[in-house]
Design an enzyme around this catalytic site. Sequence first.
Site, PDB file in Angstrom:
ATOM      1  N   ILE A  56       0.848  -1.196   0.000  1.00  0.00           N
ATOM      2  CA  ILE A  56       0.000   0.000   0.000  1.00  0.00           C
ATOM      3  C   ILE A  56       0.886   1.249   0.000  1.00  0.00           C
ATOM      4  CG2 ILE A  56      -1.841   1.239   1.249  1.00  0.00           C
ATOM      5  CD1 ILE A  56      -2.706  -1.582   0.284  1.00  0.00           C
ATOM      6  N   CYS A  74       7.942  -1.731   8.299  1.00  0.00           N
ATOM      7  CA  CYS A  74       7.121  -1.867   7.103  1.00  0.00           C
ATOM      8  C   CYS A  74       7.975  -2.204   5.891  1.00  0.00           C
ATOM      9  CB  CYS A  74       6.345  -0.605   6.816  1.00  0.00           C
ATOM     10  SG  CYS A  74       5.330  -0.820   5.362  1.00  0.00           S
ATOM     11  N   GLY A 120      -5.599  -9.481  11.338  1.00  0.00           N
ATOM     12  CA  GLY A 120      -5.275  -8.611  10.206  1.00  0.00           C
ATOM     13  C   GLY A 120      -6.027  -8.961   8.948  1.00  0.00           C
TER      14      GLY A 120
HETATM   15  C1  FMN Z   1      -3.199  -4.154   3.467  1.00  0.00           C
HETATM   16  C2  FMN Z   1      -2.332  -4.133   4.705  1.00  0.00           C
HETATM   17  C3  FMN Z   1      -1.917  -2.916   5.227  1.00  0.00           C
HETATM   18  C4  FMN Z   1      -1.101  -2.880   6.382  1.00  0.00           C
HETATM   19  N1  FMN Z   1      -0.732  -1.676   6.896  1.00  0.00           N
HETATM   20  C5  FMN Z   1       0.027  -1.633   8.028  1.00  0.00           C
HETATM   21  C6  FMN Z   1       0.398  -0.374   8.625  1.00  0.00           C
HETATM   22  O1  FMN Z   1       0.012   0.703   8.166  1.00  0.00           O
HETATM   23  N2  FMN Z   1       1.195  -0.412   9.726  1.00  0.00           N
HETATM   24  C7  FMN Z   1       1.623  -1.593  10.290  1.00  0.00           C
HETATM   25  O2  FMN Z   1       2.341  -1.568  11.293  1.00  0.00           O
HETATM   26  N3  FMN Z   1       1.243  -2.792   9.764  1.00  0.00           N
HETATM   27  C8  FMN Z   1       0.472  -2.836   8.655  1.00  0.00           C
HETATM   28  N4  FMN Z   1       0.099  -4.050   8.135  1.00  0.00           N
HETATM   29  C9  FMN Z   1       0.548  -5.308   8.779  1.00  0.00           C
HETATM   30  C10 FMN Z   1      -0.543  -5.891   9.669  1.00  0.00           C
HETATM   31  O3  FMN Z   1      -0.892  -5.026  10.727  1.00  0.00           O
HETATM   32  C11 FMN Z   1      -0.075  -7.250  10.262  1.00  0.00           C
HETATM   33  O4  FMN Z   1       1.065  -7.055  11.055  1.00  0.00           O
HETATM   34  C12 FMN Z   1       0.239  -8.287   9.176  1.00  0.00           C
HETATM   35  O5  FMN Z   1      -0.667  -8.179   8.096  1.00  0.00           O
HETATM   36  C13 FMN Z   1       0.222  -9.708   9.717  1.00  0.00           C
HETATM   37  O6  FMN Z   1      -1.036 -10.067  10.226  1.00  0.00           O
HETATM   38  P1  FMN Z   1      -2.159 -10.882   9.352  1.00  0.00           P
HETATM   39  O7  FMN Z   1      -1.447 -12.058   8.761  1.00  0.00           O
HETATM   40  O8  FMN Z   1      -3.217 -11.249  10.334  1.00  0.00           O
HETATM   41  O9  FMN Z   1      -2.648  -9.924   8.302  1.00  0.00           O
HETATM   42  C14 FMN Z   1      -0.715  -4.100   6.985  1.00  0.00           C
HETATM   43  C15 FMN Z   1      -1.153  -5.316   6.456  1.00  0.00           C
HETATM   44  C16 FMN Z   1      -1.951  -5.369   5.330  1.00  0.00           C
HETATM   45  C17 FMN Z   1      -2.415  -6.688   4.800  1.00  0.00           C
END
Ligand code: FMN
Length: 306
Positions: A74, A133, A268
């Site tokens: 993103i 990130c 997430g």
């Molecule tokens: C579309 C998207 C946007 C994300 N944006 C952020 C963000 O702005 N800041 C952050 O610390 N993590 C961000 N993440 C990471 C998530 O918070 C999380 O750590 C990661 O996706 C792993 O968890 P999940 O497998 O349950 O999605 C983002 C993840 C996704 C998929």
Amino acid sequence: MTPKPDMSVHLGGLRMKNPVMVASGTFGYGPEYADLIDLNRLGAVVVKGISREPVRGNPPPRTVEVASGLINAIGLQNPGVDGFASEYMPFLRKYDVPVIVNIWGRSIDDYAFVAERVDAVDGVAGIEVNVSCPNIKEGSCMFGSNLDMFKRVIAAVRQKTRLTLIPKLAPDIAGIQPFAKAAEESGADAISLINSVPAMAIDIEERRPKLGNVTGGLSGPAIKPIAVKMVWEAAKAVKIPIVGIGGISTAPDALEFIIAGATAVAVGTANFTEPATAVAIIEGIDAYLVRNGMKGIVELVGSLWK
Ligand SMILES: Cc1cc2nc3c(=O)[nH]c(=O)nc-3n(C[C@H](O)[C@H](O)[C@H](O)COP(=O)(O)O)c2cc1C
């Protein structure tokens, strides 16, 4: 009648009515999901990463589905700290749910600036510091992979806020324990892990990357076992609570993290396919505690049989 198990947990001074929050970047700023689920049911809402100035993000395509996961790039699009405070906080303040603001920057000064601004916003309960990130070209990443820079950024943020401070750790580092310990020593109240895992996908007919940014971060079920292991290792290194993140889409997934040592968890990618995932997980954890005759969630944290 047996009393209901106590689902509440604490991250420093932040009390959550249950251990399930929604992960940054997968739940917008709250209003996006407010018609789909009751926000008051959640343990906490973590908003999309906020920076000093507004950011437009990366060129499309920004997401691509892969086996058991999603790769996103993103590019940390956001309205900036002041835009967030004026556009979204009046809405979020109406709810009885702790708001954790995820922040990021390109320099230590940026992080300190945003933390100070967020600290002054009425209704914010905590700050999650994204040092990990994988989707922007400069800054942010290096803070998560360089121990010295990491300590400096967390100490700088700590100086600017009394809110619950939660550094979010990177998955692509040699060992999680030194970073977990450094967070604790730098004054963090908790740590969260993991962020998405650096990844890429290629369209073989076009011979082009599938993402506009070429690389991105892998999330979803594919990363869960990696995250569980990292939480387990971090839990052995620190006393501060851990927020487990990575591929959680069911109560059994969340329970794995809690048994490994997480005090709380964040949902997430699963929010995209089923917005009510976090609520179902809260109910599933509660049922597990009842089934196992446990008085509260705290009994289960780090209870892995060794
Ligand atoms: C579309 C998207 C946007 C994300 N944006 C952020 C963000 O702005 N800041 C952050 O610390 N993590 C961000 N993440 C990471 C998530 O918070 C999380 O750590 C990661 O996706 C792993 O968890 P999940 O497998 O349950 O999605 C983002 C993840 C996704 C998929």
